[in-house]
Design an enzyme around this catalytic site. Structure first.
Site, mmCIF file in Angstrom:
data_model
loop_
_atom_site.group_PDB
_atom_site.id
_atom_site.type_symbol
_atom_site.label_atom_id
_atom_site.label_comp_id
_atom_site.label_asym_id
_atom_site.label_seq_id
_atom_site.Cartn_x
_atom_site.Cartn_y
_atom_site.Cartn_z
ATOM 1 N N GLN A 1 0.819 -1.211 0.000
ATOM 2 C CA GLN A 1 0.000 0.000 0.000
ATOM 3 C C GLN A 1 0.851 1.258 0.000
ATOM 4 O OE1 GLN A 1 -3.187 0.711 -0.334
ATOM 5 N NE2 GLN A 1 -3.894 -1.401 -0.491
ATOM 6 N N ARG B 1 12.488 2.782 8.022
ATOM 7 C CA ARG B 1 13.732 2.560 8.759
ATOM 8 C C ARG B 1 14.925 2.851 7.846
ATOM 9 N NH1 ARG B 1 16.746 -2.047 9.127
ATOM 10 N NH2 ARG B 1 15.106 -3.202 8.070
ATOM 11 N N ASP C 1 -1.206 -3.253 10.828
ATOM 12 C CA ASP C 1 -2.018 -2.967 12.019
ATOM 13 C C ASP C 1 -1.274 -3.258 13.315
ATOM 14 O OD1 ASP C 1 -4.269 -2.208 10.552
ATOM 15 O OD2 ASP C 1 -5.050 -4.246 10.473
ATOM 16 N N GLU C 2 -0.551 -4.382 13.332
ATOM 17 C CA GLU C 2 0.041 -4.838 14.592
ATOM 18 C C GLU C 2 1.173 -3.949 15.091
ATOM 19 O OE1 GLU C 2 1.605 -7.580 11.228
ATOM 20 O OE2 GLU C 2 -0.249 -6.556 11.791
ATOM 21 N N HIS D 1 -6.971 1.750 7.013
ATOM 22 C CA HIS D 1 -7.834 0.761 7.666
ATOM 23 C C HIS D 1 -8.071 1.267 9.075
ATOM 24 C CE1 HIS D 1 -9.660 -2.902 8.947
ATOM 25 N NE2 HIS D 1 -8.617 -3.407 9.579
ATOM 26 N N ASP E 1 -14.710 -5.014 7.096
ATOM 27 C CA ASP E 1 -13.482 -5.505 6.484
ATOM 28 C C ASP E 1 -12.995 -6.774 7.187
ATOM 29 O OD1 ASP E 1 -11.177 -4.722 4.529
ATOM 30 O OD2 ASP E 1 -10.148 -5.169 6.397
ATOM 31 N N GLU F 1 -12.901 -10.645 5.539
ATOM 32 C CA GLU F 1 -11.671 -11.440 5.511
ATOM 33 C C GLU F 1 -11.858 -12.795 6.193
ATOM 34 O OE1 GLU F 1 -8.575 -7.621 5.759
ATOM 35 O OE2 GLU F 1 -9.022 -8.824 7.537
ATOM 36 N N GLU G 1 -10.159 -23.519 -10.667
ATOM 37 C CA GLU G 1 -11.239 -22.835 -11.374
ATOM 38 C C GLU G 1 -11.954 -21.792 -10.517
ATOM 39 O OE1 GLU G 1 -13.814 -25.250 -13.718
ATOM 40 O OE2 GLU G 1 -12.221 -26.632 -14.310
ATOM 41 N N SER H 1 -22.302 -23.403 -17.615
ATOM 42 C CA SER H 1 -23.253 -24.302 -18.267
ATOM 43 C C SER H 1 -24.568 -24.369 -17.494
ATOM 44 C CB SER H 1 -22.655 -25.709 -18.363
ATOM 45 O OG SER H 1 -22.585 -26.303 -17.074
#
Length: 329
Positions: free
Chosen positions: A27, A47, A82-83, A107, A190, A194, A230, A251
């Protein structure tokens, strides 16, 4: 939900402003590059001398350590996992965040669960693109963009929504459409998507379908093709035109079989399981479990990753996917 497009948004509100993008993963990189190409003054905060530092420099962007990137920034974008956000915010962002700045998230996890509590003198906003970083960048380069969500949690300057929308425009998202929502709604839907459908539910269905076929004596390779390979074809059809389009393309046999038998797979018990997942998210139980797992060094997650990699489905899949690799001449 209100939808915003290009004509509704003025990018000039960010003209001459310093935008600090913290983090240079999927991101961070995609957004920073798109903002830069849209004429914004972007500084990447990472960093020093790490892989991300070097990559951002190679990409032609200004780079600084996180505290220096935050100092004087008008918009500070928390595009870190996030963490790690709460600790990095406390140590490096909060002491350097200027009054009147906009603190931005992609987020809402940290804000929704009060893991980050911003000061009262900054705007708190979200601009959440609804696609992986690589897709955001690709769509931008093709002259379009991916849809996005914008949220306002705290509006001190009176311009919070305008800034969030301008960021969306800088990413090209207003060409597709930008929806306004809330931090709470974005976070909880969200996480639910997930866990119950996209990552958790889908992988469980694929694994179970594979096991049923193999245990019934069918070749693992055939099982892999039918329940996993598939899957993308069907998802792409649904994404393109909804269920109606997918049923039209497959089909008549597949349509009749699917419509008459899917309720045997997703039952009322399945729905109750989904409801319990949503409850864990709404009450903060999942947040507590995830925070505890992170603090414990991800011991359980690493074991689950190892176990997953050793599934027969994964072993067979690695061999089959090699067949689709293009050989160099």
């Amino acid at each position: 939900m209100k939808i915003y497009h290009d004509a509704d948004v003025d990018l000039d509100i960010l003209k001459g402003k310093k935008v600090a993008v913290l983090g240079y993963g999927a991101q961070g990189r995609a957004q920073a590059l798109c903002f830069h190409d849209s004429g914004l003054n972007v500084t990447v905060g990472v960093r020093k001398n790490g892989k991300s530092w070097k990559k951002a420099k190679e990409d032609g962007l200004k780079v600084a350590e996180i505290p220096d990137a935050v100092k004087g920034a008008d918009v500070v974008m928390m595009l870190l996992p996030d963490e790690v956000q709460p600790d990095i915010y406390k140590e490096m962002v909060e002491p350097n965040l200027k009054a009147g700045a906009a603190l931005e998230f992609a987020h809402g996890f940290a804000i929704t669960y009060d893991l980050i509590v911003p000061p009262k003198d900054v705007d708190v906003i979200m601009m959440a693109p609804k696609a992986p970083g690589d897709m955001e960048r690709l769509m931008f380069l093709e002259g379009f963009g991916v849809p996005a969500l914008v949220c306002v949690h705290q509006d001190i300057t009176g311009n919070a929504k305008k800034i969030a929308l301008a960021l969306a425009k800088g990413l090209g998202s207003t060409r597709a459409g930008v929806f306004e929502t809330t931090f709470d709604n974005e976070t909880k839907t969200d996480l639910f998507g997930e866990q119950a459908v996209l990552c958790g539910g889908l992988t469980a269905m694929i694994k179970t379908g594979f096991d049923v076929l193999v245990e019934a004596g069918y070749p693992p390779e055939m099982a892999y093709f039918e329940v996993l390979h598939e899957t993308k074809l069907i998802v792409d059809l649904i994404n393109m035109g909804g269920f109606e389009h997918m049923w039209y393309v497959v089909s008549n046999t597949a349509e009749f079989g699917g419509l008459t038998r899917r309720d045997r797979v997703i039952t009322e018990e399945s729905k109750k399981g989904m409801e319990s997942i949503l409850k864990d998210i709404e009450t903060g139980k999942f947040k507590d479990e995830w925070r505890a797992e992170w603090k414990a060094g991800l011991k359980n997650l690493k074991k689950m990753e190892k176990d997953e990699s050793e599934l027969q489905l994964e072993v067979v899949g690695r061999d089959i996917r090699k067949l689709f690799e293009r050989k160099k001449a």
